[in-house]
Design an enzyme around this catalytic site. Sequence first.
Site, short mmCIF file in Angstrom:
data_model
loop_
_atom_site.label_atom_id
_atom_site.label_comp_id
_atom_site.label_asym_id
_atom_site.label_seq_id
_atom_site.Cartn_x
_atom_site.Cartn_y
_atom_site.Cartn_z
N GLU A 171 0.80 -1.24 0.00
CA GLU A 171 0.00 0.00 0.00
C GLU A 171 0.83 1.29 0.00
O GLU A 171 0.61 2.18 0.80
CB GLU A 171 -0.96 -0.02 1.19
CG GLU A 171 -1.89 -1.22 1.15
CD GLU A 171 -2.77 -1.37 2.39
OE1 GLU A 171 -2.75 -0.48 3.26
OE2 GLU A 171 -3.49 -2.38 2.47
N GLU A 277 -6.42 -10.49 -1.45
CA GLU A 277 -7.23 -10.31 -0.22
C GLU A 277 -8.69 -10.24 -0.61
O GLU A 277 -9.39 -9.27 -0.32
CB GLU A 277 -6.80 -9.03 0.52
CG GLU A 277 -5.33 -9.00 0.88
CD GLU A 277 -4.91 -7.77 1.68
OE1 GLU A 277 -5.79 -7.01 2.14
OE2 GLU A 277 -3.70 -7.56 1.82
O1 G3I Z 1 -4.76 -7.87 18.85
C1 G3I Z 1 -5.72 -6.92 19.36
C2 G3I Z 1 -6.45 -7.50 20.55
O2 G3I Z 1 -5.53 -7.72 21.59
C3 G3I Z 1 -7.56 -6.53 20.97
O3 G3I Z 1 -8.32 -7.12 21.97
C4 G3I Z 1 -8.48 -6.19 19.79
C5 G3I Z 1 -9.53 -5.15 20.14
O4 G3I Z 1 -10.06 -4.54 19.00
O5 G3I Z 1 -7.70 -5.68 18.75
C6 G3I Z 1 -6.72 -6.60 18.29
O6 G3I Z 1 -6.03 -6.04 17.20
C7 G3I Z 1 -6.74 -5.96 16.01
C8 G3I Z 1 -6.02 -6.81 14.95
O7 G3I Z 1 -6.64 -6.65 13.70
C9 G3I Z 1 -6.04 -8.31 15.29
O8 G3I Z 1 -7.34 -8.79 15.32
C10 G3I Z 1 -6.76 -4.51 15.57
O9 G3I Z 1 -7.57 -3.75 16.46
C11 G3I Z 1 -7.32 -4.39 14.19
O10 G3I Z 1 -7.16 -3.05 13.74
C12 G3I Z 1 -6.55 -5.31 13.26
O11 G3I Z 1 -7.14 -5.19 11.99
C13 G3I Z 1 -6.42 -5.79 10.93
C14 G3I Z 1 -6.04 -4.71 9.93
O12 G3I Z 1 -5.44 -5.30 8.80
C15 G3I Z 1 -5.08 -3.69 10.52
O13 G3I Z 1 -4.83 -2.69 9.61
C16 G3I Z 1 -7.32 -6.82 10.29
O14 G3I Z 1 -7.51 -7.92 11.19
C17 G3I Z 1 -6.70 -7.33 9.00
O15 G3I Z 1 -7.64 -8.12 8.31
C18 G3I Z 1 -6.32 -6.15 8.12
O16 G3I Z 1 -5.73 -6.63 6.95
C19 G3I Z 1 -5.37 -5.64 5.99
C20 G3I Z 1 -4.13 -6.15 5.29
O17 G3I Z 1 -3.11 -6.41 6.23
C21 G3I Z 1 -3.65 -5.14 4.24
N1 G3I Z 1 -4.71 -4.80 3.33
C22 G3I Z 1 -5.96 -4.36 3.93
C23 G3I Z 1 -6.46 -5.41 4.93
C24 G3I Z 1 -7.79 -5.01 5.51
O18 G3I Z 1 -7.66 -3.83 6.26
#
Ligand code: G3I
Length: 391
Positions: A171, A277
């Site tokens: 990105e 994705e």
């Molecule tokens: O690990 C913490 C956990 O301890 C906490 O309790 C919880 C509360 O919300 O959050 C957890 O972290 C989250 C993490 O995913 C793991 O589940 C984050 O808040 C959350 O923001 C994070 O989101 C991820 C996101 O990337 C971050 O930018 C998504 O799962 C993941 O699917 C997403 O993937 C991205 C690709 O890497 C790049 N392209 C876009 C795609 C979708 O956004």
Amino acid sequence: MNDRSEAATVVILLQRSLLVILLMAGALLAAPGGEPDTPTLRSVFADDFLIGVALDGRVVGGRNPEAAEIAARQFSSLTAENDMKWMALQPWPGRYRFETADAYVGFAVKHRMKVIGHTLVWHSQTPRWVFETTDGEEIEREELLRRMKEHIETVVGHFKGRVHGWDVVNEAISDGPGGLRDSRWRRIIGDDFIEQAFRFAREADPNAELYYNDYGLVDRRKRARTIDMLKRLIERGAPVDAVGMQGHYSLDRPPAAEVEQAIKDFAALGLKVMITELDVDVLPSRGRVGVADISRRETAHPSLDPYRDGLPEDVQQKLANRYAELFRVFLRHRGHISRVTFWGVDDGHTWLNHFPIRGRTNHPLLIDRNRHPKPAFFAVLKAGQETSPSR
Ligand code: G3I
């Protein structure tokens, strides 16, 4: 109750039991984790491209055995949804944590899946310390390059020979006018941070494939900016093997014809193309219902969360048709496409339940919350079988 009505009741009960047994057998046969001889995504697309899935740590850690079984049976490649990002692997300077990422590799080896490393250089999920001194001052180009190289060497080196390909840079293209995103990587190092990352990665594992990965690449302007950037990299001899089009789509956008044009445009650069994705958002967007000020922190208004109790039949069918049309496009270009990866196993675990609004009930994948295959699952299988009816 007389004898005749008793007999009739017994017959009805028997009929119902038989029906239940038949339904259960049908569900088992249709279940993505079920019968060994039923066609799977993995078997149907075996000669076309890798068919992949993103998993979270719970699945490979054994805490979600149903999803693990589906993943192992249906998919031939695996991406860690979050656990190989910088924040996960090197949360503090020099302190690497490989346990969870190693579990992905172990899972993949056990089930003969190829591992995709996601991701080395990204503006998100990267700790602040990477860009700062211990006093919180922004570091200089040479120091950030040194940290980038050290991370790439350590991470790619750790997985050498076990990771099939890396999303080296994720990105980096801007959504608005201009070329590159205004990230700290770019501001501190300069525009060549992308090329440097690719070179460090190739040095660390000469046999791993190296990818540039981004969203929104079907959009014509963003696609043009990305093509410019890739052309420059190729001209300079940077080791880029493929471009990942993330594929976060909705039911009607982008049009399949534009997705197809984007695949052609990237393939024309001489690169392999991957859909990295894939998911199809079925929920109304803020724009469509005219609500402009809803942020991720707000609670979903019921009008923006209409399928809490399940997906109505007509939308279910639309989703199936949408997946079928996308896969027909992918299959037409299977000579150029090396992988299609879904961003999650089932609707219960998808980032789209929390984005762009938290706590909604989305249905973007092929498998529902109860881990049953949806009509979209069979539509995708059918698209594959139509291409090669012997499968
Ligand atoms: O690990 C913490 C956990 O301890 C906490 O309790 C919880 C509360 O919300 O959050 C957890 O972290 C989250 C993490 O995913 C793991 O589940 C984050 O808040 C959350 O923001 C994070 O989101 C991820 C996101 O990337 C971050 O930018 C998504 O799962 C993941 O699917 C997403 O993937 C991205 C690709 O890497 C790049 N392209 C876009 C795609 C979708 O956004």
